[in-house]
Scaffold this motif. Structure first.
Motif, PDB file in Angstrom:
ATOM      1  N   PRO A   9       0.870  -1.181   0.000  1.00  0.00           N
ATOM      2  CA  PRO A   9       0.000   0.000   0.000  1.00  0.00           C
ATOM      3  C   PRO A   9       0.903   1.226   0.000  1.00  0.00           C
ATOM      4  CG  PRO A   9      -0.471  -1.433   1.876  1.00  0.00           C
ATOM      5  CD  PRO A   9       0.796  -1.923   1.268  1.00  0.00           C
ATOM      6  N   ILE A  10       0.366   2.368  -0.409  1.00  0.00           N
ATOM      7  CA  ILE A  10       1.159   3.583  -0.230  1.00  0.00           C
ATOM      8  C   ILE A  10       0.727   4.165   1.120  1.00  0.00           C
ATOM      9  CG2 ILE A  10       1.778   4.065  -2.602  1.00  0.00           C
ATOM     10  CD1 ILE A  10      -0.678   5.886  -2.783  1.00  0.00           C
ATOM     11  N   GLY A  20       4.438  -2.147  12.596  1.00  0.00           N
ATOM     12  CA  GLY A  20       3.280  -2.617  11.833  1.00  0.00           C
ATOM     13  C   GLY A  20       3.397  -2.229  10.367  1.00  0.00           C
ATOM     14  N   ASP A  49       0.927   8.189   0.319  1.00  0.00           N
ATOM     15  CA  ASP A  49      -0.419   8.631  -0.035  1.00  0.00           C
ATOM     16  C   ASP A  49      -0.601   9.976   0.679  1.00  0.00           C
ATOM     17  OD1 ASP A  49      -3.123   8.832  -0.385  1.00  0.00           O
ATOM     18  OD2 ASP A  49      -3.653   7.054   0.757  1.00  0.00           O
ATOM     19  N   ALA A 228      -5.380   7.463  -4.427  1.00  0.00           N
ATOM     20  CA  ALA A 228      -4.369   6.530  -3.918  1.00  0.00           C
ATOM     21  C   ALA A 228      -4.323   5.227  -4.713  1.00  0.00           C
ATOM     22  CB  ALA A 228      -4.642   6.236  -2.450  1.00  0.00           C
ATOM     23  N   LEU A 229      -5.474   4.630  -4.952  1.00  0.00           N
ATOM     24  CA  LEU A 229      -5.482   3.325  -5.637  1.00  0.00           C
ATOM     25  C   LEU A 229      -4.862   3.427  -7.034  1.00  0.00           C
ATOM     26  CD1 LEU A 229      -9.025   2.211  -4.479  1.00  0.00           C
ATOM     27  CD2 LEU A 229      -6.916   0.950  -4.004  1.00  0.00           C
ATOM     28  N   TYR A 232      -1.043   2.463  -8.398  1.00  0.00           N
ATOM     29  CA  TYR A 232      -0.468   1.200  -8.875  1.00  0.00           C
ATOM     30  C   TYR A 232      -0.268   1.223 -10.392  1.00  0.00           C
ATOM     31  CZ  TYR A 232      -2.028  -0.417  -4.238  1.00  0.00           C
ATOM     32  OH  TYR A 232      -2.227  -0.565  -2.890  1.00  0.00           O
ATOM     33  N   VAL A 257      -1.780  -6.059   1.111  1.00  0.00           N
ATOM     34  CA  VAL A 257      -2.358  -5.041   2.014  1.00  0.00           C
ATOM     35  C   VAL A 257      -2.756  -5.692   3.339  1.00  0.00           C
ATOM     36  CG1 VAL A 257      -3.335  -3.728   0.074  1.00  0.00           C
ATOM     37  CG2 VAL A 257      -4.760  -5.390   1.267  1.00  0.00           C
ATOM     38  N   HIS A 265      -9.404  -2.493  -1.911  1.00  0.00           N
ATOM     39  CA  HIS A 265      -8.658  -3.222  -2.939  1.00  0.00           C
ATOM     40  C   HIS A 265      -9.453  -4.379  -3.542  1.00  0.00           C
ATOM     41  CE1 HIS A 265      -5.393  -1.033  -1.029  1.00  0.00           C
ATOM     42  NE2 HIS A 265      -4.693  -1.242  -2.128  1.00  0.00           N
ATOM     43  N   HIS A 287      -3.179  -9.531   4.747  1.00  0.00           N
ATOM     44  CA  HIS A 287      -2.667 -10.045   6.026  1.00  0.00           C
ATOM     45  C   HIS A 287      -3.319  -9.308   7.179  1.00  0.00           C
ATOM     46  CE1 HIS A 287      -0.166  -6.506   6.671  1.00  0.00           C
ATOM     47  NE2 HIS A 287       0.154  -6.574   5.390  1.00  0.00           N
ATOM     48  N   TRP A 289      -3.035  -7.689  11.306  1.00  0.00           N
ATOM     49  CA  TRP A 289      -2.209  -6.649  11.930  1.00  0.00           C
ATOM     50  C   TRP A 289      -1.173  -7.249  12.855  1.00  0.00           C
ATOM     51  CZ3 TRP A 289      -7.169  -3.796  13.648  1.00  0.00           C
ATOM     52  CH2 TRP A 289      -7.565  -2.914  12.642  1.00  0.00           C
ATOM     53  N   ILE A 290      -0.078  -6.545  13.004  1.00  0.00           N
ATOM     54  CA  ILE A 290       0.803  -6.850  14.128  1.00  0.00           C
ATOM     55  C   ILE A 290       0.193  -6.094  15.301  1.00  0.00           C
ATOM     56  CG2 ILE A 290       3.080  -6.568  15.121  1.00  0.00           C
ATOM     57  CD1 ILE A 290       4.309  -6.764  12.442  1.00  0.00           C
ATOM     58  N   MET A 302      -1.771  -1.349  17.466  1.00  0.00           N
ATOM     59  CA  MET A 302      -0.698  -0.397  17.754  1.00  0.00           C
ATOM     60  C   MET A 302      -1.181   1.000  17.441  1.00  0.00           C
ATOM     61  SD  MET A 302       2.885  -1.967  16.604  1.00  0.00           S
ATOM     62  CE  MET A 302       3.343  -3.553  17.281  1.00  0.00           C
TER      63      MET A 302
HETATM   64  N1  MSP Z   1      -2.886   5.185   2.503  1.00  0.00           N
HETATM   65  C1  MSP Z   1      -3.621   4.011   2.748  1.00  0.00           C
HETATM   66  C2  MSP Z   1      -3.291   2.948   1.725  1.00  0.00           C
HETATM   67  C3  MSP Z   1      -3.545   3.315   0.307  1.00  0.00           C
HETATM   68  S1  MSP Z   1      -3.106   2.051  -0.782  1.00  0.00           S
HETATM   69  C4  MSP Z   1      -3.676   2.521  -2.247  1.00  0.00           C
HETATM   70  C5  MSP Z   1      -3.289   3.478   4.158  1.00  0.00           C
HETATM   71  N2  MSP Z   1      -2.140   3.905   4.670  1.00  0.00           N
HETATM   72  S2  MSP Z   1      -1.627   3.538   6.154  1.00  0.00           S
HETATM   73  O1  MSP Z   1      -0.332   4.147   6.285  1.00  0.00           O
HETATM   74  O2  MSP Z   1      -2.606   3.910   7.116  1.00  0.00           O
HETATM   75  O3  MSP Z   1      -1.502   2.032   6.217  1.00  0.00           O
HETATM   76  C6  MSP Z   1      -0.713   1.356   5.286  1.00  0.00           C
HETATM   77  C7  MSP Z   1      -0.730  -0.123   5.561  1.00  0.00           C
HETATM   78  O4  MSP Z   1      -0.090  -0.411   6.796  1.00  0.00           O
HETATM   79  C8  MSP Z   1      -2.142  -0.674   5.659  1.00  0.00           C
HETATM   80  O5  MSP Z   1      -2.218  -1.911   4.984  1.00  0.00           O
HETATM   81  C9  MSP Z   1      -2.304  -0.843   7.127  1.00  0.00           C
HETATM   82  O6  MSP Z   1      -3.239  -1.781   7.475  1.00  0.00           O
HETATM   83  C10 MSP Z   1      -0.894  -1.302   7.474  1.00  0.00           C
HETATM   84  N3  MSP Z   1      -0.647  -1.283   8.897  1.00  0.00           N
HETATM   85  C11 MSP Z   1      -0.731  -0.227   9.771  1.00  0.00           C
HETATM   86  N4  MSP Z   1      -0.541  -0.700  11.027  1.00  0.00           N
HETATM   87  C12 MSP Z   1      -0.313  -2.037  10.985  1.00  0.00           C
HETATM   88  C13 MSP Z   1      -0.037  -3.034  11.910  1.00  0.00           C
HETATM   89  N5  MSP Z   1       0.045  -2.783  13.203  1.00  0.00           N
HETATM   90  N6  MSP Z   1       0.173  -4.296  11.442  1.00  0.00           N
HETATM   91  C14 MSP Z   1       0.159  -4.605  10.111  1.00  0.00           C
HETATM   92  N7  MSP Z   1      -0.122  -3.692   9.211  1.00  0.00           N
HETATM   93  C15 MSP Z   1      -0.379  -2.412   9.619  1.00  0.00           C
HETATM   94  O7  MSP Z   1      -4.053   2.710   4.687  1.00  0.00           O
END
Ligand code: MSP
Length: 659
Positions: A9-10, A20, A49, A228-229, A232, A257, A265, A287, A289-290, A302
């Motif tokens: 993801p961005i 995470g 993003d 954002a999407l 890709y 993601v 997605h 997947h 979350w951690i 987190m």
């Molecule tokens: N900007 C959007 C994504 C746009 S993609 C076209 C976004 N950004 S984010 O920074 O909030 O998150 C990015 C990714 O990190 C997401 O898949 C989000 O779920 C992941 N994670 C954020 N915290 C996380 C954990 N603690 N564990 C695993 N993944 C985690 O969403």
């Protein structure tokens, strides 16, 4: 050459990245490295993003422009990716001109094709937050989920994207193809979003400006998810001239993601691509979350506001980046959450890396050194257990290939560690230290050590996609190098020269002292949590703060009777026998004075020395706890009940009059 395109993801640059965020990026990096090793022409994309209301708000809070704000946070993300050894081929920022141009063209095309139309967005509006919310997003009291103030029914002009024409195709995509991984997640998507009827999506906003303007109606900015999407495709040059790789790499082989952004997605992105008549990505790997496992064993998301975010730089400094990469990949099964705790991490590193793989390498190299001075003789004697060891090692690559192709990285590592265990067991079975006591058995000993070195070569080659920093060190120790440790050779036994020379090196994964480290790590996390809690309390108190009622009016002459002056704290100490009082020596511009102030609960003397303060200079002297006070320090009542000293401009000369 076969092509392979993989994306993370961005990320929102809305704060410091944490462990995470590292998961998806490290996972994609490992797959990209593995595929390159297999001979694929790989495009690995990540990025940021950068538009939206949240970013605009954060920038305003910091007193900088949104662009300045994102530039700063993006630099932190890039620093982290370089630290974690992420081998991305391209980094897209949604503020890049070429992306902006492409998104504008995509929006226009969807409008021209009749998939985007102008309408009215009606919802619950929170005026202070300038945000619309749906009924289900409101808090338990039906108020704004962000600021918890009442919301009102409101509507604004907006553009909508028609989703319903794609409902059947999307349902088939989710249920009848292997697009979604794990496929078990399809049911919730179909039941929650498709069966009730796909609602049209609001794809423009007029309530903020930090976004991509709609070319034909510029008071609207494009909804952040459409913006954002599209990354890709735009990152490959779709509808722009910056790059020319769209025909080469699209459709993506894998979008990876986490579960919270699966819907975008799995439903919205395919719908946009269908409307544009573009091919769909091959796989979406989702997947969990951690999560952070707290002291009571509960899993928490987190979050900065809980103070439980784990800092990857801190972990990397302590245990090495590869150990951290290994740990997060090994713990997370596709589709499920994985609980992070310091204990689990240290146990994992100690058992698999220090005792398992690290020990295999150090024992083998040490024995080759001890019995043969580092260079194996070419004479050989095959014996029991050799074939079973080789059979195991020669079957690993194919198993790992399958796991990689199905984005099951935890299983890939498990397969490799079956081989590590097999090799360690081979040491127990063949007892080289016994062979080493009898020179007549040195041919057998040489064979045993050679078989172990070969096992390590195969294992470390496969592991190099996951732990790219350490494996070249392993190769150096076992007398190999990157030219020998190829994917092709990982499917063969007998590649190292018969008279291979080993080089004893550092312990690759030192054993971690659990008790000592846990104490230190827990202290760090507890400090972070306490700070986050204090901040939360202060924020909450500030939100509900109502100022004390205004006093009766006075005339300017009444006010003029009070002499407010600037003074500087030269010395400060606690008043003996009092918990509340500080005694301050001030330079008031008139030779100095002593003031006693009831602020000892909130300020240490050293917090104040050198600071300018405002004093009531013509207050009649009083004696407090036996100490004379000539005046009063001005302080404000804070919402949490404390008193906060009001500090004037430090450049004002002592004695300046306040009016
Ligand atoms: N900007 C959007 C994504 C746009 S993609 C076209 C976004 N950004 S984010 O920074 O909030 O998150 C990015 C990714 O990190 C997401 O898949 C989000 O779920 C992941 N994670 C954020 N915290 C996380 C954990 N603690 N564990 C695993 N993944 C985690 O969403």
């Amino acid at each position: 050459m076969p092509k392979f395109y993989i994306t993370t993801p961005i990320y929102y640059p809305s704060g410091d990245p944490h462990i995470g965020h590292c998961y998806t990026t490290v996972a994609c990096d490992s797959i990209a490295r593995y595929k390159r090793m297999q001979g694929y022409d790989v495009m690995f994309l990540t990025g940021t993003d950068e538009h939206g209301q949240k970013i605009e708000d954060k920038a305003r809070d910091k007193g900088v422009t949104p662009q300045q704000y994102v530039d700063e946070v993006v630099a932190t993300f890039k620093k982290l990716w370089s630290y974690m050894n992420i081998s991305y081929d391209r980094y897209i920022r949604t503020t890049d001109d070429y992306h902006v141009e492409s998104v504008q063209k995509i929006f226009k095309e969807l409008y021209d094709k009749g998939y985007i139309y102008k309408g009215e967005y009606t919802g619950k509006y929170c005026t202070p937050c300038e945000s619309f919310w749906t009924e289900s997003q409101l808090d338990a009291d039906g108020c704004c989920p962000e600021c918890h103030r009442p919301v009102k029914e409101a509507s604004e002009e907006a553009y909508f994207f028609k989703m319903s024409p794609f409902a059947d195709r999307i349902e088939k995509l989710l249920t009848e193809t292997d697009y979604l991984r794990p496929k078990t997640r399809a049911t919730e998507l179909v039941n929650n979003f498709i069966k009730p009827g796909l609602e049209d999506l609001c794809v423009s906003r007029t309530s903020f400006t930090w976004g991509i303007p709609v070319t034909f109606d510029p008071k609207h900015v494009v909804y952040v998810w459409v913006d954002a999407l599209s990354n890709y495709c735009t990152a490959l040059g779709y509808k722009n001239n910056k790059y020319n790789d769209y025909d080469k790499y699209w459709p993506a082989d894998v979008h990876m993601v986490a579960k919270d952004i699966m819907r975008f997605h799995a439903i919205i992105w395919p719908a946009i691509l269908m409307a544009l008549d573009e091919p769909l990505p091959k796989h979406l790997a989702v997947h969990g979350w951690i999560t952070f496992q707290n002291k009571n064993g509960e899993a928490q998301k987190m979050s900065k506001s809980l103070g439980n975010v784990v800092d990857p730089f801190m972990l990397g400094e302590r245990y090495g980046v590869d150990a951290i990469r290994y740990h997060i990949l090994r713990e997370m099964a596709l589709g499920a959450d994985s609980a992070f705790s310091n204990e689990i991490m240290i146990n994992r590193i100690n058992s698999d890396l220090a005792n398992g793989f690290g020990n295999l390498v150090s024992r083998t190299v040490a024995m080759a050194d001890k019995y043969f001075g580092g260079t194996l003789p070419e004479t050989r004697l095959e014996g029991d257990f050799d074939q079973s060891l080789k059979d195991c090692l020669l079957s690993v690559r194919e198993k790992v290939d399958k796991c990689i192709d199905e984005t099951r990285l935890k299983n890939a590592l498990e397969e490799i560690f079956v081989a590590v265990d097999r090799a360690n067991k081979y040491i127990d079975e063949t007892e080289p230290w016994v062979l080493g006591k009898d020179e007549s058995k040195y041919d057998r000993l040489a064979s045993v050590l050679y078989n172990l070195l070969e096992s390590i070569r195969i294992i470390s080659t496969l592991l190099s996609a996951f732990m790219p920093t350490t494996m070249p060190e392993v190769w150096e120790q076992i007398g190999a190098n990157a030219d020998i440790c190829t994917y092709e050779n990982a499917g063969k036994f007998g590649v190292l020269p018969a008279n291979v020379t080993v080089h004893k090196g550092r312990i690759l994964f030192p054993r971690i002292d659990m008790d000592k480290e846990i104490g230190e790590l827990n202290a760090i996390i507890e400090k972070n949590m306490a700070e986050a809690k204090a901040k939360l309390n202060a924020d909450e108190a500030a939100e509900t703060f109502t100022p004390a009622p205004l006093a009766e009016q006075v005339t300017i002459d009444d006010f003029a009777k009070v002499e407010l002056r600037v003074a500087e704290v030269k010395a400060c100490e606690k008043v003996k026998k009092s918990k509340k009082l500080l005694c301050l020596q001030l330079d008031d511009g008139f030779g100095g004075r002593q003031v006693v102030s009831g602020i000892a609960q909130w300020y240490k003397p050293e917090d104040l020395i050198g600071k300018k303060v405002i004093i009531v200079a013509n207050l009649k002297p009083v004696t407090l706890c036996g100490v004379e006070s000539n005046g009063m320090i001005c302080a404000a009542d804070a919402p949490d009940g404390s008193a906060r000293v009001v500090f004037p401009d430090q450049t004002l000369p002592n004695g300046s009059k306040i009016r």
